[in-house]
Write a protein that holds these residues in place. Structure first.
Motif, PDB file in Angstrom:
ATOM      1  N   ARG A 125       0.337  -3.617 -15.170  1.00 45.40           N
ATOM      2  CA  ARG A 125       0.121  -2.390 -15.938  1.00 45.40           C
ATOM      3  C   ARG A 125      -1.088  -1.628 -15.404  1.00 45.40           C
ATOM      4  O   ARG A 125      -1.082  -0.395 -15.347  1.00 45.40           O
ATOM      5  CB  ARG A 125      -0.082  -2.738 -17.417  1.00 45.40           C
ATOM      6  CG  ARG A 125       1.192  -3.244 -18.100  1.00 45.40           C
ATOM      7  CD  ARG A 125       0.961  -3.593 -19.543  1.00 45.40           C
ATOM      8  NE  ARG A 125      -0.035  -4.662 -19.686  1.00 45.40           N
ATOM      9  CZ  ARG A 125      -0.329  -5.248 -20.839  1.00 45.40           C
ATOM     10  NH1 ARG A 125       0.284  -4.872 -21.952  1.00 45.40           N
ATOM     11  NH2 ARG A 125      -1.238  -6.205 -20.889  1.00 45.40           N
ATOM     12  N   GLN A 126      -2.126  -2.373 -14.995  1.00 44.63           N
ATOM     13  CA  GLN A 126      -3.296  -1.719 -14.415  1.00 44.63           C
ATOM     14  C   GLN A 126      -2.965  -1.107 -13.058  1.00 44.63           C
ATOM     15  O   GLN A 126      -3.435  -0.016 -12.726  1.00 44.63           O
ATOM     16  CB  GLN A 126      -4.444  -2.715 -14.274  1.00 44.63           C
ATOM     17  CG  GLN A 126      -5.032  -3.183 -15.595  1.00 44.63           C
ATOM     18  CD  GLN A 126      -6.273  -4.036 -15.388  1.00 44.63           C
ATOM     19  OE1 GLN A 126      -6.758  -4.187 -14.273  1.00 44.63           O
ATOM     20  NE2 GLN A 126      -6.785  -4.590 -16.477  1.00 44.63           N
ATOM     21  N   PHE A 127      -2.154  -1.823 -12.279  1.00 46.23           N
ATOM     22  CA  PHE A 127      -1.761  -1.271 -10.979  1.00 46.23           C
ATOM     23  C   PHE A 127      -0.924  -0.006 -11.149  1.00 46.23           C
ATOM     24  O   PHE A 127      -1.047   0.953 -10.375  1.00 46.23           O
ATOM     25  CB  PHE A 127      -0.981  -2.314 -10.179  1.00 46.23           C
ATOM     26  CG  PHE A 127      -1.843  -3.406  -9.606  1.00 46.23           C
ATOM     27  CD1 PHE A 127      -2.712  -3.153  -8.559  1.00 46.23           C
ATOM     28  CD2 PHE A 127      -1.788  -4.697 -10.113  1.00 46.23           C
ATOM     29  CE1 PHE A 127      -3.506  -4.155  -8.027  1.00 46.23           C
ATOM     30  CE2 PHE A 127      -2.579  -5.708  -9.592  1.00 46.23           C
ATOM     31  CZ  PHE A 127      -3.444  -5.438  -8.546  1.00 46.23           C
ATOM     32  N   ARG A 128      -0.072   0.012 -12.171  1.00 47.32           N
ATOM     33  CA  ARG A 128       0.781   1.186 -12.380  1.00 47.32           C
ATOM     34  C   ARG A 128      -0.063   2.411 -12.738  1.00 47.32           C
ATOM     35  O   ARG A 128       0.258   3.535 -12.330  1.00 47.32           O
ATOM     36  CB  ARG A 128       1.811   0.893 -13.474  1.00 47.32           C
ATOM     37  CG  ARG A 128       2.834   1.988 -13.683  1.00 47.32           C
ATOM     38  CD  ARG A 128       3.955   1.522 -14.585  1.00 47.32           C
ATOM     39  NE  ARG A 128       4.819   0.576 -13.903  1.00 47.32           N
ATOM     40  CZ  ARG A 128       5.850   0.921 -13.137  1.00 47.32           C
ATOM     41  NH1 ARG A 128       6.134   2.207 -12.941  1.00 47.32           N
ATOM     42  NH2 ARG A 128       6.591  -0.001 -12.574  1.00 47.32           N
ATOM     43  N   VAL A 129      -1.140   2.190 -13.484  1.00 48.67           N
ATOM     44  CA  VAL A 129      -2.044   3.299 -13.802  1.00 48.67           C
ATOM     45  C   VAL A 129      -2.640   3.876 -12.522  1.00 48.67           C
ATOM     46  O   VAL A 129      -2.876   5.087 -12.409  1.00 48.67           O
ATOM     47  CB  VAL A 129      -3.155   2.818 -14.759  1.00 48.67           C
ATOM     48  CG1 VAL A 129      -4.218   3.899 -14.940  1.00 48.67           C
ATOM     49  CG2 VAL A 129      -2.559   2.432 -16.106  1.00 48.67           C
ATOM     50  N   LYS A 130      -2.851   3.014 -11.534  1.00 46.18           N
ATOM     51  CA  LYS A 130      -3.407   3.457 -10.249  1.00 46.18           C
ATOM     52  C   LYS A 130      -2.329   3.984  -9.308  1.00 46.18           C
ATOM     53  O   LYS A 130      -2.621   4.316  -8.154  1.00 46.18           O
ATOM     54  CB  LYS A 130      -4.132   2.296  -9.572  1.00 46.18           C
ATOM     55  CG  LYS A 130      -5.296   1.732 -10.372  1.00 46.18           C
ATOM     56  CD  LYS A 130      -5.899   0.539  -9.651  1.00 46.18           C
ATOM     57  CE  LYS A 130      -7.017  -0.098 -10.451  1.00 46.18           C
ATOM     58  NZ  LYS A 130      -7.590  -1.296  -9.760  1.00 46.18           N
ATOM     59  N   GLY A 131      -1.069   4.003  -9.779  1.00 43.10           N
ATOM     60  CA  GLY A 131       0.013   4.488  -8.931  1.00 43.10           C
ATOM     61  C   GLY A 131       0.560   3.432  -7.993  1.00 43.10           C
ATOM     62  O   GLY A 131       1.088   3.772  -6.922  1.00 43.10           O
ATOM     63  N   GLN A 132       0.455   2.161  -8.389  1.00 32.34           N
ATOM     64  CA  GLN A 132       0.926   1.065  -7.545  1.00 32.34           C
ATOM     65  C   GLN A 132       1.853   0.149  -8.342  1.00 32.34           C
ATOM     66  O   GLN A 132       1.850   0.147  -9.576  1.00 32.34           O
ATOM     67  CB  GLN A 132      -0.261   0.248  -7.011  1.00 32.34           C
ATOM     68  CG  GLN A 132      -1.213   1.026  -6.120  1.00 32.34           C
ATOM     69  CD  GLN A 132      -2.429   0.199  -5.751  1.00 32.34           C
ATOM     70  OE1 GLN A 132      -3.082  -0.380  -6.619  1.00 32.34           O
ATOM     71  NE2 GLN A 132      -2.738   0.139  -4.454  1.00 32.34           N
ATOM     72  N   CYS A 133       2.634  -0.653  -7.621  1.00 33.55           N
ATOM     73  CA  CYS A 133       3.520  -1.619  -8.272  1.00 33.55           C
ATOM     74  C   CYS A 133       3.824  -2.766  -7.310  1.00 33.55           C
ATOM     75  O   CYS A 133       3.398  -2.756  -6.153  1.00 33.55           O
ATOM     76  CB  CYS A 133       4.815  -0.954  -8.737  1.00 33.55           C
ATOM     77  SG  CYS A 133       5.826  -0.297  -7.389  1.00 33.55           S
ATOM     78  N   PHE A 134       4.587  -3.724  -7.797  1.00 33.33           N
ATOM     79  CA  PHE A 134       4.924  -4.918  -7.018  1.00 33.33           C
ATOM     80  C   PHE A 134       6.266  -4.715  -6.325  1.00 33.33           C
ATOM     81  O   PHE A 134       7.195  -4.131  -6.887  1.00 33.33           O
ATOM     82  CB  PHE A 134       4.994  -6.131  -7.948  1.00 33.33           C
ATOM     83  CG  PHE A 134       5.393  -7.413  -7.274  1.00 33.33           C
ATOM     84  CD1 PHE A 134       4.462  -8.221  -6.656  1.00 33.33           C
ATOM     85  CD2 PHE A 134       6.729  -7.810  -7.265  1.00 33.33           C
ATOM     86  CE1 PHE A 134       4.835  -9.408  -6.039  1.00 33.33           C
ATOM     87  CE2 PHE A 134       7.116  -8.992  -6.651  1.00 33.33           C
ATOM     88  CZ  PHE A 134       6.162  -9.787  -6.036  1.00 33.33           C
TER      89      PHE A 134
END
Length: 323
Positions: free
Chosen positions: A199-208
């Motif tokens: 969820r934190q990565f998605r806020v930064k515009g990233q994902c797995f």
């Protein structure tokens, strides 16, 4: 129901059970011991049978020679397992003698390739993978089977690379395993998954994302292999032997140009010592046939005191925060 009435009711059945036990228990023990007795007595009987056909042999020699052979056989049943167990321990210790290096501290943003020959190992992103990625120690974490050329070239069956990528490249969590966070990573009483870090990565515009790859080169290669100097158990009569030794090995390599430099090797070895005196377990047939085997004690492990969990791969801080 009074106590006497209860005793009178159950006494006949109890007596019958004890009588059956008195007959069957010695019989089972005898069946278990028959192969061992056969091994001990057969040489003496063979010598006795041969001496009967020797002209001029006296009665005294006819009695003493088989007795001497039996005594030597019994003595060997104590000496042989002691010698074999000592040799098994020496061989297992030799496996640990090649261990070297210390657990490294890895710089952030490295690429990792994990290679394991465990039969249950798959290409999913397990706990090690997630902690390397979610703490930023690794920018990519690959999983491959042994036989992959981790130095140069490609492999026949593709490995899988797990990464944290920009949202524009597409997200794919299908190979992300559900792994619970440790107690010191969440509030008391809570149970959270490490994957909630996404969820934190998605806020930064990233994902797995996971992708198959042919190029398995990486900055660090983590290798786990298991092997056996002898079969762990007898599958057929050709596997009947005195030594039972297995081991697993953990190794870390660092890329240096076009080659890999070993920086850590740790070995875990174990052996199954023979029982003293030497005893033979008879073959057993139920749904599958099991050949005979020497009776053994529990497996004895040889290993050095080593850190567990993620600390066995690197000395970095792998606690995942912000869950």
């Amino acid at each position: 129901m009074t106590l006497l009435a209860a005793i009178a009711m159950f006494a006949p059945g109890l007596v019958a059970f004890l009588l059956i036990l008195m007959v069957t228990l010695p019989l089972v023990m005898l069946i278990e011991m028959l192969p061992t007795l056969w091994l001990y007595v057969t040489p003496a009987l063979l010598v006795y049978a041969l001496l009967r056909f020797v002209p001029g042999i006296g009665r005294r020699a006819l009695k003493l020679m088989p007795s001497a052979v039996l005594a030597m056989t019994v003595a060997a049943s104590f000496i042989v397992p002691v010698l074999m167990n000592t040799e098994s321990q020496r061989r297992a210790a030799m496996l640990l003698s090649s261990d070297s290096g210390t657990v490294p501290r890895m710089p952030d943003g490295v690429s990792i390739m994990y290679v394991s020959d465990h039969p249950l190992a798959d290409t999913k992103c397990e706990e090690e993978c997630q902690r390397f990625l979610f703490t930023g120690v690794a920018r990519s974490f690959g999983v491959a089977k042994p036989g992959a050329s981790t130095i140069r070239g490609s492999i026949a069956s593709p490995a899988v690379i797990h990464r944290i990528v920009p949202l524009a490249q597409g997200c794919d969590n299908r190979l992300l395993r559900d792994v619970f966070a440790d107690d010191d990573e969440v509030a008391r009483g809570e149970r959270r998954y490490l994957s909630e870090k996404l969820r934190q990565f998605r806020v930064k515009g990233q994902c797995f994302r996971s992708d198959p790859v042919q190029d398995v080169r990486a900055d660090f290669v983590l290798v786990e292999t298991a092997s056996s100097l002898e079969p762990r158990r007898a599958e057929n009569w050709s596997d009947l032997r005195f030594h039972r030794i297995t081991f697993s090995r953990r190794e870390i390599f660092r890329r240096d140009g076009d080659g890999l430099v070993p920086i850590l090797r740790r070995t875990y070895a174990e052996y199954a010592p023979l029982k003293i005196p030497l005893m033979f377990r008879p073959p057993f047939v139920f749904d599958t046939a099991t050949p005979g085997e020497w009776m053994r004690h529990e497996w004895v492990a040889l290993e050095r005191e080593e850190p567990r969990g993620m600390a066995r791969w690197a000395s970095n801080d792998f606690r995942v925060t912000g869950l």
